[in-house]
Scaffold this active site. Sequence first.
Site, PDB file in Angstrom:
ATOM      1  CG  ASP A 493       0.829 108.136  13.883  1.00 44.92           C
ATOM      2  OD1 ASP A 493       1.190 109.291  13.618  1.00 44.92           O
ATOM      3  OD2 ASP A 493       1.613 107.171  13.974  1.00 44.92           O
TER       4      ASP A 493
HETATM    5  C1  GLC Z   1       0.079 104.323  14.833  1.00 48.79           C
HETATM    6  C2  GLC Z   1      -1.089 103.619  15.359  1.00 48.79           C
HETATM    7  C3  GLC Z   1      -1.682 102.706  14.364  1.00 48.79           C
HETATM    8  C4  GLC Z   1      -1.826 103.357  13.018  1.00 48.79           C
HETATM    9  C5  GLC Z   1      -0.551 104.008  12.578  1.00 48.79           C
HETATM   10  C6  GLC Z   1      -0.706 104.753  11.310  1.00 48.79           C
HETATM   11  O1  GLC Z   1       1.129 103.470  14.780  1.00 48.79           O
HETATM   12  O2  GLC Z   1      -0.805 102.930  16.525  1.00 48.79           O
HETATM   13  O3  GLC Z   1      -2.895 102.284  14.866  1.00 48.79           O
HETATM   14  O4  GLC Z   1      -2.238 102.430  12.064  1.00 48.79           O
HETATM   15  O5  GLC Z   1      -0.134 104.865  13.560  1.00 48.79           O
HETATM   16  O6  GLC Z   1       0.484 105.327  10.902  1.00 48.79           O
HETATM   17  C1  GLC Z   2       2.562 104.322  17.250  1.00 44.17           C
HETATM   18  C2  GLC Z   2       3.427 105.209  16.414  1.00 44.17           C
HETATM   19  C3  GLC Z   2       3.689 106.519  17.111  1.00 44.17           C
HETATM   20  C4  GLC Z   2       2.416 107.154  17.536  1.00 44.17           C
HETATM   21  C5  GLC Z   2       1.561 106.196  18.336  1.00 44.17           C
HETATM   22  C6  GLC Z   2       0.203 106.765  18.628  1.00 44.17           C
HETATM   23  O1  GLC Z   2       3.244 103.897  18.370  1.00 44.17           O
HETATM   24  O2  GLC Z   2       4.653 104.578  16.114  1.00 44.17           O
HETATM   25  O3  GLC Z   2       4.406 107.398  16.278  1.00 44.17           O
HETATM   26  O4  GLC Z   2       2.724 108.298  18.272  1.00 44.17           O
HETATM   27  O5  GLC Z   2       1.400 105.003  17.621  1.00 44.17           O
HETATM   28  O6  GLC Z   2      -0.590 106.847  17.499  1.00 44.17           O
END
Ligand code: GLC
Ligand code: GLC
Length: 821
Positions: A493
């Site tokens: 993400d």
């Molecule tokens: C994922 C990441 C996090 C970020 C988020 C944004 O969960 O782990 O660091 O803030 O995505 O949607």
């Molecule tokens: C968090 C989010 C997931 C994403 C990951 C890496 O776990 O929930 O959707 O793939 O972060 O950013």
Amino acid sequence: MRYGYFDDEHREYVIEHPDTPLPWINYLGSQDYFGLISNTAGGYSFYKDPRLRRLIRYRYNNSPLDSSGRFIYLREDSPSTNPSVPLFWSPSWQPTRFPLDEYECRHGMGYTTIRSRLAGIEASTRYFVPLGENLEIWELTLSNLRDEPVQLSVFSAVEFNLWDAMDDATNFQRNLSIGEVEVVDGIIYHKTEYRERRNHFAYLACSEPVVGFDTQREAFLGLYRGWDSPSAVEAGQLTGSIAHGWQPIGAQQVKIQLNAGEKKKVIIILGYHENPVDDKFDPPDSQTINKRSVLPIIRKYVQPEEVENAFQSLRLYWDELLSIFQVTTPNKHTNRMVNIWNAYQVMITFNLSRSASYFESGIGRGMGFRDTNQDLLGFMHLLPKRARERILDLAATQLPNGGAYHQYQPLTKRGNNDVGSNFNDDPLWLILSVAAYLKETGDWDILDEALPYDNQPGTEEPLYGHLQRSIQYTLDRLGQHELPLIGRADWNDCLNLNCFSDSPGQSFQTTANKEGKVAESVFIAGLFVLAAKEMMAIADHLGKAGHAEAYSKAVQEMVAAIWSAGWDGEWFRRAYDDFARALGSKENDEGKIFIEPQGICVMAGLGVEDGRAVQALNSVDKHLATTHGIVLQQPAFSKYYLHLGEISSYPPGYKENAGIFCHTNPWIMIAESMVGRGDKAFDYYLRINPSAREEISDVHKCEPYVYAQMIAGKDAPTYGEAKNSWLTGTAAWNYIAITQWILGIRPTYDGLQVAPVIPSTWDGFEAVRNYRGVRYEIRVKRKGQGNAVKLDVDGKPVRGTVIPQPADGVKKSRVVAWLGQ
Ligand code: GLC
Ligand code: GLC
């Protein structure tokens, strides 16, 4: 240092110190009503949706930590003359934090018991949600261990949330005027907004005659006092306050007389109830809650026998679920994670996705599309019917162009646009979850289910068509290297190659200021190959030869694109940025090598035959592996890069910036198994296995019974410290890695496969697995080195590694797998 121990026989983790490095929590509830509960009874509850139907308040960034939740106070009515006995205390330690003579918290499967002793009074409270009910029970057993009688007041208290947790935390100009309650026969009903558009209310009830209550917070606490020192508890008498606005609470007082050695139960119920919209009031022209349908439920659960029956049913439910797959291996961390805790965590992530934990506030995100599809992977065998329903819900939110909303709200089952769409990996995960469902169940009819796009009636198409559109979505979005365009981000993400975010507060993901036609993802390319191969198999099975051929061609082209633009010489590259420059390449100064493409590309089969997979995995070992797990990339980004986005916003070693992002580690375990290196795969497995890290709890900090999303990487000052426990794709993927690849018991379209790639020092292991109506007793016996398998099924040798479909009526089968030569 440890703060407790595993009681595997009772499937419990036992915490012996209330002041764990972080609150160590558990979950209550199985279907609609859920609660989070910490080892000191902190936490909150909600009905279906932690944002829109929250029952009680919880303050995440509070100090002291974890000081909101389920409060019980004990007070001696004739105060002790012994100065070491306080006037009142919390038997769960919080919120008074008065030192207890004994303390023990047992987190089990869907229940938590907190037992303590102070000055000869033992209090043990078992918290759980009966199956099929929208209420939680706090079953308090009091024992008088003194040799004289004691007269106690027991106070229970909760602080009501005005339902919408986001609004509750922000909209004070309205909310401080709308709080309403009713108190009838000692039962407290919280009914804010019931007068208008709500038809639900919460209640707090007790098995004993209530001698006092409060429903206005400041009347109970006293002005400028906290939950650790409520003035009404101090005075020994609640004030009978009725909340009109401000902060509605539920607090009840009961009196318990205990003779020497005597034991008594007090049952406290916190519940949620809905009335039919046209039958909300009683009498109908009043504003009084109609209680006819809720009272029988309350009367039932204030009875100790009913509570015990409900608890036994919950136990049985988990016995049955966990018995579907049990293993006995030479490694205790493997046994307890596979047999108990990892399966349990898979259930919790299935239920809650990333919505409500002690790190996820329950208001920020709904259910993630890619997250939920991955959570399903480990869940299929537990409750395939619920998996089926979830798949259909997800597919119904898919967009007509094949794309997906990034998340949806569990209460409405509608996609929401809070973080938009165009995370270009999203739709491909649906194929993986459907494939896993088919392999587990053989229920091919699911592909014929007609489902709408974006929940719009009239747009229905069979699920198979949805999967086709998922593939097409990628094919419609290829970049100049014929690799998939990344969109807002892919699995990572925080790799935001199209959002150059330069102002504080701007979203990294949705502030798209680039057209999105240049940046490409090698990760999505690998995921595409994996998914399109599943589509080939599915189309084949359906007799759609033309489709299978088209998917096969798409696979070949994508594989060719990966080798020509996605291979860096010693590992797979990560992406191309908006300037068409490679990322995850030796050409980069920072972020030379990333874990994700090594995992996904090898899982998709790339380089497994020609040695390049091994080369990529050796690079992982050399550049990314640490004693605490495998970090996400190296070298860490030392500063913020506008063109990379959120990934470089984290200080080095945390989260996606070179943290040990545990979700990705099992991909490497699977990849190592695929190239036949069982020792390596299992070594990585143990590095992040929470049970194997129990001894370093003071470093790890999070619960030793569940996976955390992240462990700080080697670049971080707090290397080895975990965060974001519970709600993470790590749960499902580790479960898959250990059960299906290392232990090698793997559902396929044609049946159950047994193809272990275990450590060379293991003589074998045993497993039982229910699969498509048959209970398989599997014994793996090593007769030499290597991973070659010869199967005997019910005493007869069979060819290959897939157990042939047994004859009709066969319910049990014995399988022996001879390993090595
Ligand atoms: C994922 C990441 C996090 C970020 C988020 C944004 O969960 O782990 O660091 O803030 O995505 O949607
Ligand atoms: C968090 C989010 C997931 C994403 C990951 C890496 O776990 O929930 O959707 O793939 O972060 O950013």
